[in-house]
Design an enzyme around this catalytic site. Sequence first.
Site, PDB file in Angstrom:
ATOM      1  N   HIS A   1      63.758  74.330  13.519  1.00 26.55           N
ATOM      2  CA  HIS A   1      64.798  74.420  14.550  1.00 26.55           C
ATOM      3  C   HIS A   1      65.969  75.260  14.031  1.00 26.55           C
ATOM      4  O   HIS A   1      67.140  74.905  14.185  1.00 26.55           O
ATOM      5  CB  HIS A   1      65.292  73.032  14.949  1.00 26.55           C
ATOM      6  CG  HIS A   1      64.230  72.126  15.470  1.00 26.55           C
ATOM      7  ND1 HIS A   1      63.895  72.064  16.805  1.00 26.55           N
ATOM      8  CD2 HIS A   1      63.414  71.257  14.839  1.00 26.55           C
ATOM      9  CE1 HIS A   1      62.917  71.182  16.973  1.00 26.55           C
ATOM     10  NE2 HIS A   1      62.606  70.688  15.791  1.00 26.55           N
TER      11      HIS A   1
ATOM     12  N   TYR B   1      64.157  66.313   6.739  1.00 26.61           N
ATOM     13  CA  TYR B   1      65.508  66.719   7.115  1.00 26.61           C
ATOM     14  C   TYR B   1      66.440  66.656   5.907  1.00 26.61           C
ATOM     15  O   TYR B   1      67.290  67.526   5.705  1.00 26.61           O
ATOM     16  CB  TYR B   1      66.052  65.824   8.221  1.00 26.61           C
ATOM     17  CG  TYR B   1      65.348  65.917   9.554  1.00 26.61           C
ATOM     18  CD1 TYR B   1      64.262  66.757   9.755  1.00 26.61           C
ATOM     19  CD2 TYR B   1      65.758  65.150  10.631  1.00 26.61           C
ATOM     20  CE1 TYR B   1      63.622  66.837  10.975  1.00 26.61           C
ATOM     21  CE2 TYR B   1      65.130  65.215  11.864  1.00 26.61           C
ATOM     22  CZ  TYR B   1      64.057  66.061  12.029  1.00 26.61           C
ATOM     23  OH  TYR B   1      63.423  66.127  13.246  1.00 26.61           O
TER      24      TYR B   1
END
Length: 352
Positions: free
Chosen positions: A58, A328
Amino acid sequence: MKHPRPAAIAAVVAAPAALAVAFAWAGGWIGPKRLGGGAIADALEYNGGSHPGYRRAHAKGLCFTGVFEANGAGASLSRAAVFEAGSYPVFGRFSTAGGDPFATDGRNVFHAMALQITSPEGEIWRLAMDHTPIFPVATPQAFVELQRASRPDPATGKPDPAVMKDYLSRHPETKAYQDYIAAAPLPDSFANGTYYSINAFRFIDSAGEARAVRWSFEPETPLTVLDKQRLKEVPTDHLFDDMRERLTHGPVRWRMKIVVAAPGDPKSDATIAWPSDRRTVETGVLRIDRAGPEEAGLCRDVTFDPTILPAGIGLSDDPLLPARSAAYSSSFRRRAVETPGPSAVGKSLGAH
Protein backbone atom coordinates in the site's frame (compact mmCIF):
# COMPACT_ATOMS: atom_id res chain seq x y z
CA MET A 1 -19.30 15.50 29.02
CA LYS A 2 -18.61 11.78 29.36
CA HIS A 3 -16.58 10.61 32.34
CA PRO A 4 -14.18 7.66 32.06
CA ARG A 5 -15.68 4.42 33.29
CA PRO A 6 -13.70 2.25 35.75
CA ALA A 7 -13.32 -0.45 33.11
CA ALA A 8 -11.99 2.09 30.62
CA ILE A 9 -9.49 3.45 33.15
CA ALA A 10 -8.26 -0.07 33.85
CA ALA A 11 -7.95 -0.71 30.13
CA VAL A 12 -5.82 2.42 29.63
CA VAL A 13 -3.55 1.52 32.55
CA ALA A 14 -3.14 -2.01 31.25
CA ALA A 15 -2.59 -0.93 27.63
CA PRO A 16 1.26 -0.76 27.67
CA ALA A 17 1.57 -4.30 29.05
CA ALA A 18 -1.09 -5.60 26.70
CA LEU A 19 0.61 -4.02 23.71
CA ALA A 20 3.97 -5.48 24.74
CA VAL A 21 2.45 -8.95 24.88
CA ALA A 22 0.65 -8.40 21.56
CA PHE A 23 3.84 -7.31 19.79
CA ALA A 24 5.78 -10.24 21.23
CA TRP A 25 3.06 -12.62 20.10
CA ALA A 26 2.83 -11.04 16.65
CA GLY A 27 6.58 -11.20 16.26
CA GLY A 28 6.67 -14.89 17.10
CA TRP A 29 8.76 -14.42 20.27
CA ILE A 30 6.09 -16.11 22.38
CA GLY A 31 3.51 -18.72 21.44
CA PRO A 32 3.68 -21.10 18.45
CA LYS A 33 6.39 -20.60 15.84
CA ARG A 34 5.14 -18.39 13.00
CA LEU A 35 6.46 -16.83 9.82
CA GLY A 36 8.24 -13.62 10.84
CA GLY A 37 7.34 -10.14 9.69
CA GLY A 38 10.78 -9.71 8.12
CA ALA A 39 10.19 -12.65 5.79
CA ILE A 40 6.87 -11.16 4.69
CA ALA A 41 8.44 -7.73 4.15
CA ASP A 42 11.25 -9.36 2.16
CA ALA A 43 8.67 -11.08 -0.07
CA LEU A 44 6.87 -7.78 -0.65
CA GLU A 45 10.15 -6.10 -1.64
CA TYR A 46 10.99 -9.03 -3.91
CA ASN A 47 7.68 -8.55 -5.70
CA GLY A 48 7.36 -4.77 -5.75
CA GLY A 49 10.98 -3.68 -5.87
CA SER A 50 13.00 -1.53 -3.49
CA HIS A 51 11.45 1.85 -2.63
CA PRO A 52 13.24 3.17 0.47
CA GLY A 53 11.19 5.50 2.64
CA TYR A 54 7.85 3.99 1.63
CA ARG A 55 5.57 1.30 3.01
CA ARG A 56 6.33 -2.16 1.67
CA ALA A 57 2.65 -2.62 0.80
CA HIS A 58 0.00 0.00 0.00
CA ALA A 59 2.90 2.33 -0.81
CA LYS A 60 0.83 4.96 -2.59
CA GLY A 61 -1.47 6.71 -0.15
CA LEU A 62 -3.39 9.75 0.98
CA CYS A 63 -4.16 10.87 4.56
CA PHE A 64 -7.61 11.94 5.70
CA THR A 65 -9.42 13.09 8.85
CA GLY A 66 -13.03 12.91 9.97
CA VAL A 67 -15.36 11.48 12.60
CA PHE A 68 -17.22 8.26 13.34
CA GLU A 69 -20.79 9.05 14.38
CA ALA A 70 -21.99 6.02 16.36
CA ASN A 71 -25.73 5.47 16.63
CA GLY A 72 -25.54 3.26 19.75
CA ALA A 73 -26.71 0.05 18.06
CA GLY A 74 -23.24 -1.49 18.19
CA ALA A 75 -23.30 -1.49 21.99
CA SER A 76 -25.53 -4.57 21.87
CA LEU A 77 -22.65 -6.48 20.25
CA SER A 78 -19.53 -4.98 21.84
CA ARG A 79 -18.70 -3.03 24.97
CA ALA A 80 -16.13 -0.98 23.02
CA ALA A 81 -16.64 2.67 23.96
CA VAL A 82 -16.77 3.84 20.33
CA PHE A 83 -20.09 2.05 19.84
CA GLU A 84 -21.85 4.20 22.43
CA ALA A 85 -23.90 6.92 20.74
CA GLY A 86 -21.63 9.87 20.02
CA SER A 87 -18.95 11.27 17.69
CA TYR A 88 -15.37 10.01 17.77
CA PRO A 89 -12.34 11.46 15.96
CA VAL A 90 -10.91 9.52 13.05
CA PHE A 91 -7.89 9.75 10.85
CA GLY A 92 -6.82 7.32 8.18
CA ARG A 93 -5.40 6.59 4.80
CA PHE A 94 -6.64 5.67 1.33
CA SER A 95 -4.26 3.57 -0.76
CA THR A 96 -3.96 1.22 -3.69
CA ALA A 97 -2.46 -2.25 -3.78
CA GLY A 98 1.23 -2.84 -4.37
CA GLY A 99 4.63 -1.65 -3.25
CA ASP A 100 5.26 0.94 -6.00
CA PRO A 101 4.47 4.43 -4.65
CA PHE A 102 4.37 5.84 -8.18
CA ALA A 103 2.12 3.24 -9.79
CA THR A 104 -0.72 4.37 -12.03
CA ASP A 105 -4.28 4.28 -10.71
CA GLY A 106 -5.36 2.55 -13.92
CA ARG A 107 -4.89 -0.97 -12.53
CA ASN A 108 -7.45 -3.63 -11.68
CA VAL A 109 -6.30 -3.95 -8.06
CA PHE A 110 -8.01 -3.47 -4.73
CA HIS A 111 -8.43 -0.07 -3.15
CA ALA A 112 -7.92 0.20 0.60
CA MET A 113 -9.11 2.27 3.53
CA ALA A 114 -7.32 2.31 6.89
CA LEU A 115 -8.70 4.02 10.00
CA GLN A 116 -7.88 4.92 13.57
CA ILE A 117 -10.88 5.63 15.80
CA THR A 118 -10.18 7.02 19.28
CA SER A 119 -12.52 6.89 22.26
CA PRO A 120 -12.82 9.73 24.82
CA GLU A 121 -10.80 7.57 27.24
CA GLY A 122 -7.96 7.33 24.71
CA GLU A 123 -8.54 3.75 23.58
CA ILE A 124 -7.44 3.18 19.98
CA TRP A 125 -9.03 0.99 17.33
CA ARG A 126 -7.14 0.53 14.07
CA LEU A 127 -8.89 -0.94 11.04
CA ALA A 128 -7.29 -1.94 7.73
CA MET A 129 -9.76 -2.80 4.97
CA ASP A 130 -9.89 -3.57 1.24
CA HIS A 131 -12.70 -3.00 -1.24
CA THR A 132 -12.92 -6.75 -1.88
CA PRO A 133 -14.81 -9.01 0.58
CA ILE A 134 -12.25 -11.82 0.27
CA PHE A 135 -8.46 -12.13 0.32
CA PRO A 136 -6.36 -14.11 -2.19
CA VAL A 137 -4.70 -16.37 0.43
CA ALA A 138 -5.60 -17.96 3.74
CA THR A 139 -2.16 -18.25 5.38
CA PRO A 140 1.02 -16.18 5.73
CA GLN A 141 3.01 -18.92 4.00
CA ALA A 142 0.73 -18.77 0.97
CA PHE A 143 1.04 -14.97 0.94
CA VAL A 144 4.83 -15.20 0.70
CA GLU A 145 4.56 -17.83 -2.04
CA LEU A 146 2.17 -15.60 -3.97
CA GLN A 147 4.51 -12.60 -3.77
CA ARG A 148 7.35 -14.67 -5.17
CA ALA A 149 5.27 -16.39 -7.85
CA SER A 150 3.64 -13.17 -9.09
CA ARG A 151 6.80 -11.07 -9.33
CA PRO A 152 6.59 -9.14 -12.64
CA ASP A 153 9.20 -9.87 -15.26
CA PRO A 154 10.83 -6.50 -16.12
CA ALA A 155 10.67 -7.39 -19.82
CA THR A 156 6.94 -8.13 -19.92
CA GLY A 157 5.53 -6.55 -16.76
CA LYS A 158 3.84 -9.86 -16.02
CA PRO A 159 4.70 -12.89 -13.85
CA ASP A 160 6.46 -15.92 -15.30
CA PRO A 161 3.49 -17.99 -16.62
CA ALA A 162 5.04 -21.32 -15.65
CA VAL A 163 5.79 -20.21 -12.08
CA MET A 164 2.34 -18.71 -11.65
CA LYS A 165 0.64 -21.78 -13.10
CA ASP A 166 2.45 -24.01 -10.62
CA TYR A 167 1.43 -21.75 -7.73
CA LEU A 168 -2.23 -21.61 -8.79
CA SER A 169 -2.37 -25.40 -9.16
CA ARG A 170 -1.65 -25.60 -5.43
CA HIS A 171 -3.78 -22.63 -4.40
CA PRO A 172 -7.27 -22.73 -5.92
CA GLU A 173 -8.35 -20.04 -3.43
CA THR A 174 -6.05 -17.55 -5.19
CA LYS A 175 -7.51 -18.54 -8.58
CA ALA A 176 -10.99 -17.93 -7.15
CA TYR A 177 -9.90 -14.48 -5.99
CA GLN A 178 -8.43 -13.69 -9.41
CA ASP A 179 -11.70 -14.71 -11.08
CA TYR A 180 -13.64 -12.55 -8.62
CA ILE A 181 -11.60 -9.39 -9.13
CA ALA A 182 -11.59 -9.87 -12.92
CA ALA A 183 -15.39 -9.94 -12.99
CA ALA A 184 -16.30 -7.52 -10.16
CA PRO A 185 -16.97 -3.83 -10.87
CA LEU A 186 -13.95 -1.60 -10.17
CA PRO A 187 -14.99 1.63 -8.38
CA ASP A 188 -13.86 4.78 -10.14
CA SER A 189 -13.35 6.56 -6.81
CA PHE A 190 -12.25 5.86 -3.25
CA ALA A 191 -15.53 7.54 -2.29
CA ASN A 192 -17.90 4.96 -3.79
CA GLY A 193 -16.24 1.67 -2.83
CA THR A 194 -17.39 -0.63 -0.03
CA TYR A 195 -14.54 -1.53 2.34
CA TYR A 196 -14.43 -4.87 4.16
CA SER A 197 -12.61 -6.11 7.27
CA ILE A 198 -11.93 -9.36 5.35
CA ASN A 199 -10.66 -11.07 8.53
CA ALA A 200 -13.04 -12.13 11.28
CA PHE A 201 -12.83 -10.62 14.77
CA ARG A 202 -14.55 -11.22 18.11
CA PHE A 203 -16.96 -8.72 19.65
CA ILE A 204 -17.50 -9.08 23.41
CA ASP A 205 -20.60 -7.50 24.92
CA SER A 206 -21.14 -6.11 28.43
CA ALA A 207 -22.23 -9.54 29.68
CA GLY A 208 -19.03 -11.16 28.42
CA GLU A 209 -20.64 -12.97 25.49
CA ALA A 210 -18.40 -13.19 22.43
CA ARG A 211 -19.51 -13.29 18.80
CA ALA A 212 -17.51 -13.71 15.60
CA VAL A 213 -18.02 -10.76 13.27
CA ARG A 214 -16.84 -9.11 10.12
CA TRP A 215 -17.72 -5.57 9.05
CA SER A 216 -18.03 -3.31 6.07
CA PHE A 217 -18.23 0.41 5.36
CA GLU A 218 -20.83 0.98 2.64
CA PRO A 219 -20.69 4.32 0.77
CA GLU A 220 -23.49 6.81 0.57
CA THR A 221 -21.95 7.90 -2.75
CA PRO A 222 -23.52 5.91 -5.62
CA LEU A 223 -21.19 3.40 -7.28
CA THR A 224 -19.81 4.26 -10.69
CA VAL A 225 -17.13 2.10 -12.26
CA LEU A 226 -13.97 2.30 -14.30
CA ASP A 227 -14.08 0.75 -17.75
CA LYS A 228 -11.57 -2.09 -17.45
CA GLN A 229 -11.01 -2.05 -21.19
CA ARG A 230 -9.65 1.48 -20.91
CA LEU A 231 -7.63 1.36 -17.69
CA LYS A 232 -4.46 2.43 -19.50
CA GLU A 233 -6.16 5.76 -20.20
CA VAL A 234 -6.83 6.50 -16.52
CA PRO A 235 -4.67 9.41 -15.25
CA THR A 236 -1.85 8.34 -12.94
CA ASP A 237 -3.33 9.92 -9.77
CA HIS A 238 -6.99 9.72 -10.73
CA LEU A 239 -8.29 8.22 -7.47
CA PHE A 240 -6.37 10.65 -5.27
CA ASP A 241 -7.20 13.76 -7.29
CA ASP A 242 -10.84 12.68 -7.38
CA MET A 243 -11.04 12.44 -3.58
CA ARG A 244 -9.51 15.89 -3.16
CA GLU A 245 -12.00 17.36 -5.61
CA ARG A 246 -15.00 15.68 -3.95
CA LEU A 247 -14.04 16.99 -0.52
CA THR A 248 -14.01 20.58 -1.76
CA HIS A 249 -17.79 20.18 -2.13
CA GLY A 250 -18.42 18.63 1.30
CA PRO A 251 -17.86 15.51 3.41
CA VAL A 252 -17.98 11.94 2.08
CA ARG A 253 -19.77 9.27 4.13
CA TRP A 254 -19.94 5.51 4.65
CA ARG A 255 -22.30 3.44 6.84
CA MET A 256 -20.63 0.90 9.11
CA LYS A 257 -22.33 -2.49 9.17
CA ILE A 258 -21.40 -5.38 11.44
CA VAL A 259 -22.09 -8.91 10.15
CA VAL A 260 -22.52 -11.61 12.81
CA ALA A 261 -21.35 -15.11 11.95
CA ALA A 262 -23.67 -18.10 12.08
CA PRO A 263 -22.51 -21.50 13.37
CA GLY A 264 -20.28 -23.10 10.76
CA ASP A 265 -19.16 -19.87 9.10
CA PRO A 266 -15.35 -19.89 8.67
CA LYS A 267 -13.67 -17.66 11.24
CA SER A 268 -10.05 -18.32 10.24
CA ASP A 269 -10.17 -18.29 6.43
CA ALA A 270 -10.27 -14.87 4.78
CA THR A 271 -10.67 -16.39 1.30
CA ILE A 272 -14.28 -17.39 1.98
CA ALA A 273 -17.12 -14.86 2.12
CA TRP A 274 -19.99 -15.39 4.54
CA PRO A 275 -23.50 -15.78 3.11
CA SER A 276 -25.38 -12.53 2.52
CA ASP A 277 -28.31 -13.45 4.80
CA ARG A 278 -26.33 -13.18 8.04
CA ARG A 279 -27.53 -10.86 10.80
CA THR A 280 -26.31 -7.33 10.09
CA VAL A 281 -26.31 -4.34 12.47
CA GLU A 282 -25.73 -0.78 11.24
CA THR A 283 -23.65 0.95 13.91
CA GLY A 284 -23.00 4.45 12.62
CA VAL A 285 -21.61 6.69 9.92
CA LEU A 286 -18.01 7.45 9.00
CA ARG A 287 -17.66 11.03 7.77
CA ILE A 288 -14.46 12.15 6.05
CA ASP A 289 -13.95 15.90 5.93
CA ARG A 290 -10.38 16.53 4.75
CA ALA A 291 -7.63 14.79 2.81
CA GLY A 292 -4.06 15.67 1.96
CA PRO A 293 -0.59 14.33 1.20
CA GLU A 294 1.12 12.20 3.80
CA GLU A 295 3.78 14.83 4.59
CA ALA A 296 1.07 17.05 6.06
CA GLY A 297 -1.18 14.34 7.51
CA LEU A 298 -1.47 12.24 10.65
CA CYS A 299 -1.22 8.91 8.85
CA ARG A 300 2.34 8.90 7.53
CA ASP A 301 4.09 7.45 10.58
CA VAL A 302 1.27 5.15 11.70
CA THR A 303 1.02 1.44 11.06
CA PHE A 304 -2.62 0.53 10.66
CA ASP A 305 -2.13 -2.72 12.51
CA PRO A 306 -5.54 -4.44 12.71
CA THR A 307 -4.56 -6.20 15.95
CA ILE A 308 -4.59 -2.89 17.87
CA LEU A 309 -8.04 -3.14 19.42
CA PRO A 310 -10.03 -1.55 22.26
CA ALA A 311 -11.60 -3.46 25.12
CA GLY A 312 -14.67 -5.23 23.76
CA ILE A 313 -13.03 -6.35 20.50
CA GLY A 314 -10.70 -9.33 20.19
CA LEU A 315 -8.85 -11.33 17.56
CA SER A 316 -10.20 -14.41 15.84
CA ASP A 317 -8.04 -17.44 15.07
CA ASP A 318 -7.30 -16.16 11.57
CA PRO A 319 -3.52 -16.69 11.06
CA LEU A 320 -3.32 -13.66 8.80
CA LEU A 321 -3.92 -11.27 11.70
CA PRO A 322 -0.67 -11.83 13.63
CA ALA A 323 1.18 -12.03 10.30
CA ARG A 324 -0.21 -8.66 9.23
CA SER A 325 0.83 -7.15 12.56
CA ALA A 326 4.36 -8.53 12.27
CA ALA A 327 4.74 -7.42 8.64
CA TYR A 328 3.50 -3.88 9.37
CA SER A 329 5.93 -3.63 12.27
CA SER A 330 8.84 -4.82 10.12
CA SER A 331 7.94 -2.37 7.34
CA PHE A 332 7.76 0.49 9.85
CA ARG A 333 11.17 -0.35 11.33
CA ARG A 334 12.71 -0.33 7.88
CA ARG A 335 11.12 2.99 6.97
CA ALA A 336 12.21 4.50 10.29
CA VAL A 337 15.90 4.30 9.30
CA GLU A 338 15.30 5.47 5.74
CA THR A 339 14.70 9.00 4.50
CA PRO A 340 10.91 9.42 4.21
CA GLY A 341 9.91 9.49 0.58
CA PRO A 342 7.83 12.38 -0.73
CA SER A 343 4.17 11.54 -1.23
CA ALA A 344 3.64 10.22 -4.72
CA VAL A 345 0.49 12.32 -4.93
CA GLY A 346 1.61 15.30 -2.82
CA LYS A 347 2.54 17.52 -5.74
CA SER A 348 -0.86 17.28 -7.34
CA LEU A 349 -2.78 17.51 -4.07
CA GLY A 350 -0.99 20.40 -2.47
CA ALA A 351 -1.71 20.99 1.22
CA HIS A 352 -5.52 20.70 1.16
